[in-house]
Design a protein around this motif. Structure first.
Motif, PDB file in Angstrom:
ATOM      1  N   ASP A 127       0.805  -1.224   0.000  1.00  0.00           N
ATOM      2  CA  ASP A 127       0.000   0.000   0.000  1.00  0.00           C
ATOM      3  C   ASP A 127       0.840   1.278   0.000  1.00  0.00           C
ATOM      4  O   ASP A 127       0.550   2.237   0.706  1.00  0.00           O
ATOM      5  N   TYR A 140       4.451   7.126   0.704  1.00  0.00           N
ATOM      6  CA  TYR A 140       3.230   6.701   1.384  1.00  0.00           C
ATOM      7  C   TYR A 140       2.083   7.664   1.099  1.00  0.00           C
ATOM      8  O   TYR A 140       2.277   8.878   1.171  1.00  0.00           O
ATOM      9  N   ASP A 143      -2.832   8.687   4.440  1.00  0.00           N
ATOM     10  CA  ASP A 143      -3.548   7.920   5.460  1.00  0.00           C
ATOM     11  C   ASP A 143      -4.003   6.569   4.904  1.00  0.00           C
ATOM     12  O   ASP A 143      -3.999   6.343   3.701  1.00  0.00           O
ATOM     13  N   TYR A 144      -4.400   5.696   5.800  1.00  0.00           N
ATOM     14  CA  TYR A 144      -4.769   4.331   5.423  1.00  0.00           C
ATOM     15  C   TYR A 144      -6.007   4.287   4.525  1.00  0.00           C
ATOM     16  O   TYR A 144      -6.071   3.501   3.594  1.00  0.00           O
ATOM     17  N   GLU A 148      -6.252   2.621   0.824  1.00  0.00           N
ATOM     18  CA  GLU A 148      -7.266   1.619   0.468  1.00  0.00           C
ATOM     19  C   GLU A 148      -7.998   2.013  -0.813  1.00  0.00           C
ATOM     20  O   GLU A 148      -8.246   1.176  -1.684  1.00  0.00           O
TER      21      GLU A 148
END
Length: 186
Positions: A127, A140, A143-144, A148
């Motif tokens: 991810d 990155y 945020d998650y 997603e």
């Protein structure tokens, strides 16, 4: 009997250059993956003496074998493996002014980077974005939930959600081969 070294006589890296280029496989902040823990001896020992200050903060993580050295505002952070003394990763965050590929950095849009560099791909196993073939660069999503959404859009072949880059990590390739064997090493 060996004489003790005066803390004032210890030399080494005293601060990070927050405007230095980010070069995957090489380094950032004027630090190279060739540097070792000994280059930061003055930073580590300075905290023992009130009269000697550096511009680099440090902490040892209790649950693993790494030491983190960072700029005062955590714009730049270096992780060192305490068993080998080698730098394993460097992280650039908000406030770091150096550029990746000479024109992209913290605060730029991911979509702009993707337009210019077709080798940047979203790694579905982890991810995050990587440069292909893998050279140690990791970007990155902020945020998650966004990670997603990017994962789902990538799998479904839909438009990838854009974001402003706020974290760029480069990792040592020897460390990458140990930690991500079979997933990141193409």
């Amino acid at each position: 009997m060996k004489a003790r070294i005066n803390i004032k006589d210890i030399t080494g890296i005293q601060e990070f250059n927050l405007e230095a280029d980010i070069v995957p496989g090489n380094g950032a902040g004027n630090i190279s993956f060739k540097n070792t823990i000994t280059d930061f001896e003055s930073v580590i020992t300075a905290s023992l003496f009130d009269n000697h200050k550096t511009k680099i903060m440090h902490e040892i993580h209790n649950k693993n074998i790494y030491m983190s050295l960072s700029s005062e505002g955590k714009e730049f952070e270096v992780d060192i493996d305490l068993l080998t003394g080698k730098i394993v990763s460097m992280t650039c965050r908000n406030g770091y002014k150096g550029k990746l590929f000479m024109e992209f950095g913290i605060g730029n849009k991911m979509s702009d980077l993707l337009k210019v560099n077709k080798n940047i791909r979203f790694d579905l196993d982890h991810d995050f974005y990587v440069n292909y073939p893998f050279d140690g660069l990791i970007i990155y999503p902020p945020d998650y939930k966004l990670a997603e959404k990017i994962f789902n859009a990538t799998v479904e072949g839909k438009a990838i959600p854009d974001f402003t880059i706020d974290t760029i990590v480069i990792i040592d390739m020897e460390f990458a081969k140990k930690m991500y064997s079979g997933t990141l090493i193409y």
